[in-house]
Design an enzyme around this catalytic site. Structure first.
Site, PDB file in Angstrom:
ATOM      1  N   HIS A   1       0.875  -1.183   0.000  1.00 35.69           N
ATOM      2  CA  HIS A   1       0.000   0.000   0.000  1.00 35.69           C
ATOM      3  C   HIS A   1       0.912   1.234   0.000  1.00 35.69           C
ATOM      4  CE1 HIS A   1      -3.477   2.385   0.525  1.00 35.69           C
ATOM      5  NE2 HIS A   1      -3.803   2.116   1.776  1.00 35.69           N
TER       6      HIS A   1
ATOM      7  N   HIS B   1      -2.527  -2.569 -10.062  1.00 37.16           N
ATOM      8  CA  HIS B   1      -3.461  -1.980  -9.098  1.00 37.16           C
ATOM      9  C   HIS B   1      -4.715  -2.831  -9.059  1.00 37.16           C
ATOM     10  CE1 HIS B   1      -5.992   1.013  -7.104  1.00 37.16           C
ATOM     11  NE2 HIS B   1      -4.862   1.550  -6.695  1.00 37.16           N
TER      12      HIS B   1
ATOM     13  N   ASP C   1       2.543   5.191  -7.217  1.00 42.61           N
ATOM     14  CA  ASP C   1       3.834   5.119  -6.523  1.00 42.61           C
ATOM     15  C   ASP C   1       5.035   5.039  -7.452  1.00 42.61           C
ATOM     16  OD1 ASP C   1       2.900   5.147  -3.870  1.00 42.61           O
ATOM     17  OD2 ASP C   1       2.154   3.113  -4.151  1.00 42.61           O
TER      18      ASP C   1
HETATM   19  N1  CMC Z   1       4.724  -7.133 -11.025  1.00 37.54           N
HETATM   20  C1  CMC Z   1       4.612  -8.335 -11.627  1.00 37.54           C
HETATM   21  N2  CMC Z   1       3.480  -9.029 -11.671  1.00 37.54           N
HETATM   22  C2  CMC Z   1       2.412  -8.498 -11.087  1.00 37.54           C
HETATM   23  C3  CMC Z   1       2.446  -7.251 -10.451  1.00 37.54           C
HETATM   24  C4  CMC Z   1       3.656  -6.554 -10.436  1.00 37.54           C
HETATM   25  N3  CMC Z   1       3.761  -5.369  -9.845  1.00 37.54           N
HETATM   26  N4  CMC Z   1       1.218  -6.955  -9.956  1.00 37.54           N
HETATM   27  C5  CMC Z   1       0.428  -8.000 -10.273  1.00 37.54           C
HETATM   28  N5  CMC Z   1       1.160  -8.931 -10.959  1.00 37.54           N
HETATM   29  C6  CMC Z   1       0.656 -10.177 -11.546  1.00 37.54           C
HETATM   30  C7  CMC Z   1       0.454 -11.234 -10.467  1.00 37.54           C
HETATM   31  O1  CMC Z   1       1.600 -12.022 -10.306  1.00 37.54           O
HETATM   32  C8  CMC Z   1      -0.716 -12.012 -11.034  1.00 37.54           C
HETATM   33  O2  CMC Z   1      -0.218 -12.845 -12.055  1.00 37.54           O
HETATM   34  P1  CMC Z   1      -0.838 -14.315 -12.250  1.00 37.54           P
HETATM   35  O3  CMC Z   1      -2.267 -14.082 -12.659  1.00 37.54           O
HETATM   36  O4  CMC Z   1      -0.003 -14.936 -13.306  1.00 37.54           O
HETATM   37  O5  CMC Z   1      -0.729 -15.019 -10.923  1.00 37.54           O
HETATM   38  C9  CMC Z   1      -1.574 -10.937 -11.708  1.00 37.54           C
HETATM   39  O6  CMC Z   1      -0.649  -9.905 -12.071  1.00 37.54           O
HETATM   40  C10 CMC Z   1      -2.646 -10.357 -10.813  1.00 37.54           C
HETATM   41  O7  CMC Z   1      -2.019  -9.908  -9.613  1.00 37.54           O
HETATM   42  P2  CMC Z   1      -2.720  -9.861  -8.196  1.00 37.54           P
HETATM   43  O8  CMC Z   1      -1.677  -9.917  -7.137  1.00 37.54           O
HETATM   44  O9  CMC Z   1      -3.829 -10.877  -8.146  1.00 37.54           O
HETATM   45  O10 CMC Z   1      -3.381  -8.421  -8.248  1.00 37.54           O
HETATM   46  P3  CMC Z   1      -3.949  -7.641  -7.007  1.00 37.54           P
HETATM   47  O11 CMC Z   1      -5.054  -6.808  -7.506  1.00 37.54           O
HETATM   48  O12 CMC Z   1      -4.235  -8.563  -5.879  1.00 37.54           O
HETATM   49  O13 CMC Z   1      -2.696  -6.754  -6.550  1.00 37.54           O
HETATM   50  C11 CMC Z   1      -1.225  -4.974  -6.200  1.00 37.54           C
HETATM   51  C12 CMC Z   1      -2.614  -5.397  -6.717  1.00 37.54           C
HETATM   52  C13 CMC Z   1      -1.118  -3.447  -6.240  1.00 37.54           C
HETATM   53  C14 CMC Z   1      -1.047  -5.435  -4.735  1.00 37.54           C
HETATM   54  C15 CMC Z   1      -0.144  -5.626  -7.095  1.00 37.54           C
HETATM   55  O14 CMC Z   1      -0.299  -5.222  -8.436  1.00 37.54           O
HETATM   56  C16 CMC Z   1       1.284  -5.358  -6.599  1.00 37.54           C
HETATM   57  O15 CMC Z   1       1.775  -6.103  -5.742  1.00 37.54           O
HETATM   58  N6  CMC Z   1       1.952  -4.301  -7.152  1.00 37.54           N
HETATM   59  C17 CMC Z   1       3.271  -3.932  -6.700  1.00 37.54           C
HETATM   60  C18 CMC Z   1       3.137  -3.122  -5.409  1.00 37.54           C
HETATM   61  C19 CMC Z   1       2.583  -1.741  -5.662  1.00 37.54           C
HETATM   62  O16 CMC Z   1       2.985  -1.054  -6.592  1.00 37.54           O
HETATM   63  N7  CMC Z   1       1.635  -1.311  -4.799  1.00 37.54           N
HETATM   64  C20 CMC Z   1       1.051   0.034  -4.870  1.00 37.54           C
HETATM   65  C21 CMC Z   1      -0.407   0.000  -5.175  1.00 37.54           C
HETATM   66  S1  CMC Z   1      -1.067   1.585  -5.626  1.00 37.54           S
HETATM   67  C22 CMC Z   1      -1.005   2.519  -4.208  1.00 37.54           C
HETATM   68  C23 CMC Z   1      -1.957   2.127  -3.172  1.00 37.54           C
HETATM   69  O17 CMC Z   1      -3.147   1.969  -3.454  1.00 37.54           O
HETATM   70  O18 CMC Z   1      -1.529   2.039  -2.030  1.00 37.54           O
END
Ligand code: CMC
Length: 378
Positions: free
Chosen positions: A219, A258, A314
């Site tokens: 986050h 996201h 971010d």
């Molecule tokens: N790099 C590589 N792969 C990714 C990433 C990433 N940053 N984000 C998602 N994926 C892949 C993930 O591995 C999954 O692949 P598969 O379907 O093959 O298993 C797919 O995309 C869906 O990911 P998810 O984890 O189910 O998506 P989510 O909606 O649960 O997660 C997130 C959202 C923001 C936690 C995630 O994209 C992430 O970890 N990003 C990096 C951390 C980040 O930048 N966070 C800031 C968020 S914005 C600010 C805020 O709101 O606080």
């Protein structure tokens, strides 16, 4: 993920089309034409203030920026010398409830208003104090002759000069970043705020819980992770190899992806433009080229395209904060300072429309009744 947790009239996000609006006003217009304090008023009251309302609001916030002397001397100085400023901030917000016991009268609109003013006004003071303490610098008192962002920069950056005047371009950038981070509907910290506040606890305790949620790397901690990632990548030549390792499952591309945006995060676009304005003053952050290189490679790569992973808020914000002289530990703190406006807006909205305690249902998948087995027989 498939159930709306709340009805809300504060912030609209259309993740597929990359749209963000506060009370119907597009984020692009607010960052260009408004100020953080005006936006905080808008989030809370639903309408932009008139001149009289804005004057009163700014005056009230400006005269509530001081923290209790005891808090500065005894509470803050009790932390270990290298305490993370976000850990200090979370604890300091919680501690405010002990200074303002009236805050627990949450159904009295006047009492509520007072705590809202205190929270918005004291966040920069607490954030700056946490920073100064963690780098061994003396506390700088708020200066009521400054506007909100200038006052914050003064409390963070002032050295022995009698009056600190931040560069106007940096003040404007700081204020725009505050606007961009002020609210984002039911994000993790706001959801935490709503759950905790639904127990009818005072707003300081609820905001401390929200701030704790914001501390996490998924986050508010993501921009810190972005800088560490860019530093580790080191040079443009290492970008393809890094992308390959992410695709092979070794870590994530920080600042990408996201839960809601399946398109370019509109905040990321604005922040990328602000970055160029800030670099005009501070000089270019050398990590910018690596960030741009990563974005280019990722946006052309089937892995990221098929999963709709785009830069989020971010990805570029850390580059600006670093160029402005903030250490990475301060990044989540910089996110928390303005997000308190969103937290209190959601708090009021929730209290006025739904006073049921949060109590999600679960799907039980464990054992049913079985008899206890003495340890000697296991
Ligand atoms: N790099 C590589 N792969 C990714 C990433 C990433 N940053 N984000 C998602 N994926 C892949 C993930 O591995 C999954 O692949 P598969 O379907 O093959 O298993 C797919 O995309 C869906 O990911 P998810 O984890 O189910 O998506 P989510 O909606 O649960 O997660 C997130 C959202 C923001 C936690 C995630 O994209 C992430 O970890 N990003 C990096 C951390 C980040 O930048 N966070 C800031 C968020 S914005 C600010 C805020 O709101 O606080």
């Amino acid at each position: 993920m498939t159930t709306a947790a709340a009805e809300s009239a504060i912030t609209f996000v259309d993740g597929d089309n990359g749209i963000l609006e506060y009370r119907g006003y597009p984020i692009e217009q607010l960052t260009k034409r408004s100020t953080y304090l005006e936006v905080a008023y808008l989030l809370l009251h639903g309408e932009l203030p008139t001149t009289d309302q804005a004057d009163k609001w700014v005056q009230e916030i400006t005269y509530h920026t001081f923290i209790h002397e005891n808090m500065r001397k005894r509470f803050l100085e009790g932390f270990h010398y290298d305490a993370h400023p976000m850990g200090i901030l979370v604890s300091a917000i919680a501690a405010l409830s002990t200074y303002y016991p009236d805050a627990k009268n949450i159904f009295d609109p006047e009492v509520r208003h007072k705590q809202i003013i205190r929270l918005i006004a004291k966040m920069p003071t607490l954030a700056a104090a946490a920073h100064r303490y963690s780098v061994g610098m003396p506390f700088v008192y708020p200066d009521n002759s400054h506007d909100f962002p200038s006052n914050f920069l003064s409390m963070v950056l002032k050295t022995p000069e009698s009056r600190f005047e931040a560069n106007p371009a940096l003040v404007r950038a700081m204020d725009a970043l505050f606007i961009l981070h002020a609210d984002h509907e039911q994000n993790c910290s706001t959801a935490a705020l709503r759950v905790v506040a639904s127990s009818q606890v005072d707003p300081y305790s609820a905001c401390a819980a929200a701030c704790a949620a914001l501390y996490g790397p998924l986050h508010g901690g993501a921009n810190e992770a972005v800088i560490r990632m860019l530093t580790e990548i080191g040079t443009l030549e290492n970008v393809p190899g890094f992308i390959r390792s992410v695709k092979e499952g070794h870590g994530r591309l920080q600042g990408f992806g996201h839960r809601v945006y399946k398109n370019y995060d509109p905040r990321a676009k604005i922040i990328r433009d602000i970055a160029y304005e800030v670099f005009e003053v501070t000089g270019k952050n050398p990590l910018l080229d690596i960030a741009l290189g990563l974005e280019e490679v990722a946006l052309a790569d089937e892995y990221f395209v098929s999963r709709k992973l785009y830069p989020n808020v971010d990805f570029y914000s850390g580059l600006i904060y670093q160029a402005m002289g903030f250490p990475v530990e301060m990044f989540p703190v910089l996110f928390a300072v303005p997000r308190v406006a969103g937290w209190v807006a959601h708090w009021v909205e929730m209290l006025e429309h739904n006073t049921k305690i949060a109590r999600p249902r679960q799907l039980y998948v464990g054992h049913r009744r079985r008899d206890y087995v003495p340890m000697s027989s296991r």
